[in-house]
Design an enzyme around this catalytic site. Structure first.
Site, PDB file in Angstrom:
ATOM      1  N   LYS A  98      -8.584  -1.769   5.763  1.00 62.22           N
ATOM      2  CA  LYS A  98      -8.787  -2.286   4.394  1.00 62.22           C
ATOM      3  C   LYS A  98      -7.767  -3.370   4.074  1.00 62.22           C
ATOM      4  O   LYS A  98      -8.084  -4.388   3.465  1.00 62.22           O
ATOM      5  CB  LYS A  98      -8.686  -1.135   3.381  1.00 62.22           C
ATOM      6  CG  LYS A  98      -9.882  -0.196   3.448  1.00 62.22           C
ATOM      7  CD  LYS A  98      -9.815   0.910   2.430  1.00 62.22           C
ATOM      8  CE  LYS A  98      -8.864   2.001   2.825  1.00 62.22           C
ATOM      9  NZ  LYS A  98      -9.270   3.354   2.686  1.00 62.22           N
TER      10      LYS A  98
ATOM     11  N   SER B 186      -7.899   3.642   8.886  1.00 57.51           N
ATOM     12  CA  SER B 186      -8.562   3.582   7.577  1.00 57.51           C
ATOM     13  C   SER B 186      -7.783   2.655   6.633  1.00 57.51           C
ATOM     14  O   SER B 186      -8.346   1.745   6.020  1.00 57.51           O
ATOM     15  CB  SER B 186      -8.642   5.012   7.018  1.00 57.51           C
ATOM     16  OG  SER B 186      -8.962   4.999   5.667  1.00 57.51           O
TER      17      SER B 186
ATOM     18  N   HIS C 266       0.845  -1.191   0.000  1.00 55.09           N
ATOM     19  CA  HIS C 266       0.000   0.000   0.000  1.00 55.09           C
ATOM     20  C   HIS C 266       0.876   1.234   0.000  1.00 55.09           C
ATOM     21  O   HIS C 266       1.827   1.334   0.762  1.00 55.09           O
ATOM     22  CB  HIS C 266      -0.904   0.024   1.242  1.00 55.09           C
ATOM     23  CG  HIS C 266      -1.806   1.210   1.254  1.00 55.09           C
ATOM     24  ND1 HIS C 266      -3.015   1.224   0.606  1.00 55.09           N
ATOM     25  CD2 HIS C 266      -1.650   2.446   1.774  1.00 55.09           C
ATOM     26  CE1 HIS C 266      -3.574   2.413   0.747  1.00 55.09           C
ATOM     27  NE2 HIS C 266      -2.764   3.177   1.453  1.00 55.09           N
TER      28      HIS C 266
ATOM     29  N   ARG D 139     -14.960  12.394   7.125  1.00 52.76           N
ATOM     30  CA  ARG D 139     -13.675  13.069   7.387  1.00 52.76           C
ATOM     31  C   ARG D 139     -13.362  14.081   6.293  1.00 52.76           C
ATOM     32  O   ARG D 139     -12.847  15.164   6.551  1.00 52.76           O
ATOM     33  CB  ARG D 139     -12.551  12.029   7.493  1.00 52.76           C
ATOM     34  CG  ARG D 139     -12.605  11.255   8.803  1.00 52.76           C
ATOM     35  CD  ARG D 139     -11.705  10.038   8.755  1.00 52.76           C
ATOM     36  NE  ARG D 139     -10.320  10.371   8.542  1.00 52.76           N
ATOM     37  CZ  ARG D 139      -9.440   9.598   7.902  1.00 52.76           C
ATOM     38  NH1 ARG D 139      -9.803   8.407   7.447  1.00 52.76           N
ATOM     39  NH2 ARG D 139      -8.202   9.982   7.756  1.00 52.76           N
TER      40      ARG D 139
ATOM     41  N   ASP E 232     -15.240   2.213   7.059  1.00 58.93           N
ATOM     42  CA  ASP E 232     -14.257   3.160   6.527  1.00 58.93           C
ATOM     43  C   ASP E 232     -14.889   4.040   5.455  1.00 58.93           C
ATOM     44  O   ASP E 232     -14.621   5.236   5.406  1.00 58.93           O
ATOM     45  CB  ASP E 232     -13.036   2.428   5.965  1.00 58.93           C
ATOM     46  CG  ASP E 232     -12.042   3.426   5.389  1.00 58.93           C
ATOM     47  OD1 ASP E 232     -11.554   4.272   6.165  1.00 58.93           O
ATOM     48  OD2 ASP E 232     -11.789   3.404   4.173  1.00 58.93           O
TER      49      ASP E 232
HETATM   50  N1  URA Z   1      -5.895   6.696   2.422  1.00 56.88           N
HETATM   51  C1  URA Z   1      -6.886   6.000   3.054  1.00 56.88           C
HETATM   52  O1  URA Z   1      -7.301   4.958   2.574  1.00 56.88           O
HETATM   53  N2  URA Z   1      -7.357   6.495   4.197  1.00 56.88           N
HETATM   54  C2  URA Z   1      -6.926   7.632   4.755  1.00 56.88           C
HETATM   55  O2  URA Z   1      -7.392   8.015   5.806  1.00 56.88           O
HETATM   56  C3  URA Z   1      -5.915   8.348   4.100  1.00 56.88           C
HETATM   57  C4  URA Z   1      -5.408   7.843   2.927  1.00 56.88           C
END
Ligand code: URA
Length: 433
Positions: free
Chosen positions: A187, A183, A82, A168, A161
């Site tokens: 995932k 967040s 990621h 947010r 999320d």
């Molecule tokens: N990417 C995400 O998936 N979540 C965040 O809070 C910031 C960047």
């Protein structure tokens, strides 16, 4: 339990228990907590922070808000990667085929771009016919057979999320380290790979502006990943200048193909090889020196290009783009900008590059915007290069000359030229294990 009490506890720096956090996440996801109360709690987190234990419990509660994939059918150690996002960041498109060519398994779900950062899914969808929505069975089968598969986030993964992130975005609570960690990691954990490599970026085109802030986020994410039983590492990398020479969806695909064909090489190649090596180490393929050598061999032998070709064909795309990048979408117009004076390139402001590309239609300002896949910019030089008056600096690609000229005006200011060569900053600041 009362949301009011939980907001007050977080505001007063009194840690929430696992039960309280699970209740908060579940009730919000199910619609039992109104947006204004959740916004107040998110703001309390933003201002007061969370402990590591609270962040881990929040992450696991968010992971469990929806489905979790079972990747055991792939039949080998799976590794996910990621990136916290940046301009011109196309490392997944290099790293996934390289790791697959070395015998690794990379089942990857990626996002679309929103705002000035691009998304891997948009880049892949610029390949004619490429499908990023496969069934879970197809996703697992392709990863098992080819070694890599990249699809868009789908199904009912981490609905908490999705709802929290939308809130947010509206309430100025995106840039909170525990919230970003929960967040991203929720995932990653819901996808279920055995190993997770995090590329945490700092600089003008990143959420974290300094390496020190990036290090705090990276350490927290590694701690949370390990607490959830994963092999996890983070690489902290520079995002002050765009990654590679091309920014824009089809232009970025063309750049990675030219790298996999051995026709070009720059810091993007070096970073991708370093990330691939770390993913192979996490997958148990050897130590970092052996894994770096394996990654290099996969690149230079053309085996990684073969994997990309196989992945594109399996996902119904035109695999002949690997032999002829002119088959990718092309912009109608282009404008080249040259240097006005002799000197050294001292900076290329990545956030400005992202915004210029957004203006060209290469990204979205709202979720439903359509993208001009051919639009973007190619840089003829990198930070530190010496240039002479009249040398080409960059070329802008777009659907009209006026759009190209607007972007070119913005980019002219983003590329600075000075009389002294700037100090070279290493691409990798630190690895957090
Ligand atoms: N990417 C995400 O998936 N979540 C965040 O809070 C910031 C960047």
């Amino acid at each position: 339990m009362q949301t009011y009490d939980l907001i007050q506890k977080t505001r007063r720096l009194e840690p929430l228990t696992e039960t309280e956090l699970r209740w908060l996440v579940r009730s919000f996801t199910e619609g039992g907590i109104p947006d204004y109360m959740m916004s107040a709690w998110l703001m309390a987190v933003c201002c007061q922070g969370l402990t590591i234990e609270e962040t881990a419990n929040l992450t696991l509660a968010m992971r469990d808000s929806g489905d979790c994939l079972d990747l055991s059918g792939i039949g080998g150690v799976t590794v996910d990667k990621h990136s916290t996002g940046g301009i011109g960041d196309k490392t997944t498109l290099l790293v996934a085929p390289i790791v697959a060519a070395c015998g690794g398994f990379v089942p990857k779900m990626s996002g679309r771009g929103l705002g000035f950062t691009g998304g891997t899914i948009d880049k892949l969808e610029s390949i004619p016919g490429f499908s990023t929505s496969l069934s879970t069975e197809e996703f697992l089968a392709q990863t098992r057979e080819i070694g890599c598969c990249v699809i868009a986030q789908s199904g009912n993964l981490t609905p908490a999320d999705k709802k929290m992130y939308a809130l947010r975005n509206l309430t100025a609570t995106v840039d909170s380290i525990p919230l970003i960690c929960a967040s991203i990691m929720s995932k990653k954990l819901a996808l279920g790979a055995d190993c997770i490599l995090l590329d945490v970026k700092y600089g003008s085109g990143a959420f974290m502006k300094t390496p020190q802030e990036a290090e705090i986020l990276a350490s927290l994410m590694v701690d949370v990943g390990k607490a959830a039983g994963k092999q996890c590492r983070a690489v902290i990398t520079d995002m002050n200048a765009p990654l590679g020479a091309n920014v824009g969806n089809a232009l970025e695909v063309a750049e990675i193909i030219s790298m996999l064909r051995g026709e070009s090489r720059n810091t993007l190649t070096e970073l991708s090889l370093a990330l691939a090596a770390q993913m192979l180490v996490l997958s148990g393929k050897g130590d970092v020196i052996e894994c770096r050598r394996m990654a290099e061999e996969a690149l230079t032998s053309g085996r990684a290009l073969d994997k990309l070709r196989a992945m594109i064909a399996a996902q119904h795309g035109d695999a002949a783009v690997c032999d002829d990048v002119q088959r990718l979408p092309q912009a109608k117009e282009r404008v080249t900008v040259t240097a006005e004076s002799d000197g050294f390139i001292t900076g290329i402001q990545s956030e400005e590059v992202g915004l210029a590309c957004l203006g060209l239609g290469a990204g979205r300002t709202a979720g439903h915007d359509t993208i001009d896949f051919g639009a973007g910019v190619t840089f003829a030089h990198f930070v530190g290069d010496e240039v002479h008056a009249g040398d080409a600096l960059f070329t802008v690609y777009g659907s009209s000359v006026s759009l190209c000229e607007q972007a070119a005006a913005r980019l002219r200011k983003a590329v600075t030229i000075g009389t002294e060569a700037p100090e070279q900053v290493p691409m990798i600041y630190r690895i957090v294990e």
